[in-house]
Design a protein around this motif. Structure first.
Motif, mmCIF file in Angstrom:
data_model
loop_
_atom_site.group_PDB
_atom_site.id
_atom_site.type_symbol
_atom_site.label_atom_id
_atom_site.label_comp_id
_atom_site.label_asym_id
_atom_site.label_seq_id
_atom_site.Cartn_x
_atom_site.Cartn_y
_atom_site.Cartn_z
ATOM 1 N N ARG A 301 0.826 -1.213 0.000
ATOM 2 C CA ARG A 301 0.000 0.000 0.000
ATOM 3 C C ARG A 301 0.859 1.261 0.000
ATOM 4 O O ARG A 301 0.529 2.248 -0.674
ATOM 5 C CB ARG A 301 -0.936 -0.027 1.204
ATOM 6 C CG ARG A 301 -1.861 1.171 1.312
ATOM 7 C CD ARG A 301 -3.124 0.801 2.048
ATOM 8 N NE ARG A 301 -4.025 0.011 1.218
ATOM 9 C CZ ARG A 301 -5.187 -0.495 1.647
ATOM 10 N NH1 ARG A 301 -5.570 -0.316 2.904
ATOM 11 N NH2 ARG A 301 -5.961 -1.176 0.826
ATOM 12 N N GLN A 302 1.975 1.242 0.723
ATOM 13 C CA GLN A 302 2.845 2.413 0.764
ATOM 14 C C GLN A 302 3.484 2.662 -0.592
ATOM 15 O O GLN A 302 3.573 3.800 -1.060
ATOM 16 C CB GLN A 302 3.927 2.224 1.823
ATOM 17 C CG GLN A 302 4.747 3.472 2.094
ATOM 18 C CD GLN A 302 3.928 4.582 2.711
ATOM 19 O OE1 GLN A 302 3.242 4.375 3.716
ATOM 20 N NE2 GLN A 302 3.973 5.766 2.117
ATOM 21 N N VAL A 303 3.948 1.595 -1.238
ATOM 22 C CA VAL A 303 4.533 1.740 -2.574
ATOM 23 C C VAL A 303 3.488 2.272 -3.548
ATOM 24 O O VAL A 303 3.786 3.138 -4.384
ATOM 25 C CB VAL A 303 5.104 0.387 -3.062
ATOM 26 C CG1 VAL A 303 5.421 0.433 -4.556
ATOM 27 C CG2 VAL A 303 6.361 0.031 -2.279
ATOM 28 N N ALA A 304 2.265 1.775 -3.458
ATOM 29 C CA ALA A 304 1.200 2.261 -4.334
ATOM 30 C C ALA A 304 0.931 3.744 -4.106
ATOM 31 O O ALA A 304 0.688 4.502 -5.055
ATOM 32 C CB ALA A 304 -0.074 1.453 -4.103
ATOM 33 N N THR A 305 0.995 4.168 -2.851
ATOM 34 C CA THR A 305 0.784 5.585 -2.515
ATOM 35 C C THR A 305 1.906 6.455 -3.066
ATOM 36 O O THR A 305 1.673 7.564 -3.545
ATOM 37 C CB THR A 305 0.687 5.749 -0.994
ATOM 38 O OG1 THR A 305 -0.404 4.980 -0.495
ATOM 39 C CG2 THR A 305 0.489 7.211 -0.619
ATOM 40 N N ASP A 306 3.132 5.941 -3.004
ATOM 41 C CA ASP A 306 4.321 6.715 -3.386
ATOM 42 C C ASP A 306 4.750 6.476 -4.831
ATOM 43 O O ASP A 306 5.861 6.858 -5.205
ATOM 44 C CB ASP A 306 5.494 6.347 -2.468
ATOM 45 C CG ASP A 306 5.234 6.686 -1.020
ATOM 46 O OD1 ASP A 306 4.408 7.581 -0.752
ATOM 47 O OD2 ASP A 306 5.849 6.044 -0.141
ATOM 48 N N VAL A 307 3.912 5.855 -5.641
ATOM 49 C CA VAL A 307 4.359 5.346 -6.937
ATOM 50 C C VAL A 307 4.943 6.430 -7.841
ATOM 51 O O VAL A 307 5.961 6.206 -8.517
ATOM 52 C CB VAL A 307 3.215 4.580 -7.636
ATOM 53 C CG1 VAL A 307 2.075 5.519 -8.048
ATOM 54 C CG2 VAL A 307 3.731 3.777 -8.812
#
Length: 364
Positions: A301-307
């Motif tokens: 989820r964090q990677v998706a947020t920071d993509v």
């Protein structure tokens, strides 16, 4: 379950979607790894084996198209999709794309200036002109602003994407006759003349954003996402597998030549295959992620947020470390396993930096 039971008139599924957090995660991993490999500048190595599968199967089909499909879903789930907001975001993405080109062209300019070969000047010019995913996203959001201004329905947005895809098929790999005209037109149609290269022209790639937007608006009204994905995922996966086997074994469509513009200037059928891949990936994410450990869920989820931040940061590592140092200064080509580790290290470093100041201030 009937259609009216599966989809309500009201929006009942408006929370965050694991399916598309997972899709963004898969897409950014693929893009980082592909960029790491292609910036060694060994074109022959991309023609077969592991590199071919990484660059053309994962990177070409399950990375960039999935990223754009998820981007369209993100628009559907955005709280503010006014024409003014879309316009503002489009301008920001265009500026970010231009700044990124300026940053990543510098290693090739320095290599040329310090005598590492005239080929680095050619690559420097190509980096200056390159029309990549960020400027594509900028133009896509400008088109979204227009469609929102016209109060276009999700179906109208999808049909716009299909119409552009058909149009783009007939005008790909064209030469407008001058550098100025090519630069004027290359955000919209497939142009690859000398250093002027549009790798993601609007006409050929907006269909993914449009399809994602249409699908996202549909999902928002879905009363039972588990049932829907249980129906869609096997069908999408089957169609994707069959079409990919056909295209790759016969070397047709986007696989007619692995290094040709046809891989970037997709036909509607190519786009359909990629969209089936995106739906398949989303379905896997929907069923897989709720059962993963909390630490895995948090990271995805964090990677998706920071993509977007990860995308920007990783290019600096790729261009300076891989294209500048390994390829340019040291002139070495690591074995595939080692280069894969380099790519994973770049991904980890980019994701780590994306969560920290001053990078957290980047809002696009």
């Amino acid at each position: 379950m009937t259609y009216s039971e599966l989809f309500s008139k009201e929006e009942v599924n408006t929370g965050r979607q694991w399916a598309f957090d997972f899709a963004k995660f898969i897409a950014i991993v693929g893009m980082v790894l592909v960029h790491t490999f292609i910036y060694i500048w060994d074109e022959d190595g991309l023609d077969e084996g592991f590199q071919y599968r990484l660059n053309n199967i994962y990177g070409g089909v399950l990375a960039a198209p999935v990223f754009m499909f998820a981007m369209g879903v993100g628009v559907a789930y955005s709280r503010n999709t006014s024409a003014a907001t879309m316009l503002q975001r489009g301008i920001k993405l265009l500026v970010a794309g231009a700044l990124l080109n300026a940053v990543r062209c510098l290693p090739q300019l320095l290599l040329w200036k310090t005598g590492y070969g005239p080929q680095h000047y050619d690559w420097f010019i190509e980096e200056v002109y390159l029309f990549d995913i960020l400027p594509f996203a900028g133009v896509a959001f400008l088109l979204f602003a227009l469609l929102r201004r016209l109060k276009a329905s999700p179906t109208a947005v999808l049909l716009t994407g299909v119409a552009l895809s058909v149009f783009g098929t007939f005008v790909r790999s064209v030469d407008m006759g001058s550098t100025a005209l090519n630069l004027l037109c290359y955000p919209f149609i497939g142009i690859h003349v000398g250093a002027v290269w549009s790798s993601f022209p609007l006409a050929n790639w907006f269909i993914f954003v449009a399809a994602g937007y249409w699908f996202g608006r549909l999902i928002r009204r879905c009363t039972d996402p588990n049932y829907l994905y249980a129906l869609l995922s096997p069908v999408a996966g089957f169609l994707f597998a069959v079409c990919m086997i056909y295209l790759t074994t016969r070397q047709e469509g986007m696989f007619s030549d692995a290094n040709d513009d046809y891989f970037y200037y997709l036909t509607p059928f190519d786009a359909f295959v990629c969209i089936m891949g995106a739906v398949m990936v989303a379905g896997i994410g929907h069923f897989l992620m709720p059962h993963e450990p909390k630490v895995v869920q948090h990271e995805v989820r964090q990677v998706a947020t920071d993509v977007t931040r990860i995308y920007l940061i990783h290019w600096v590592f790729v261009c300076y470390l891989v294209g500048g140092l390994l390829d340019g200064v040291l002139d070495i080509y690591p074995a595939d396993p080692l280069l894969l580790l380099v790519g994973m290290a770049i991904l980890y470093a980019s994701a780590w930096l994306a969560r920290r100041e001053p990078f957290t201030r980047i809002k696009i």
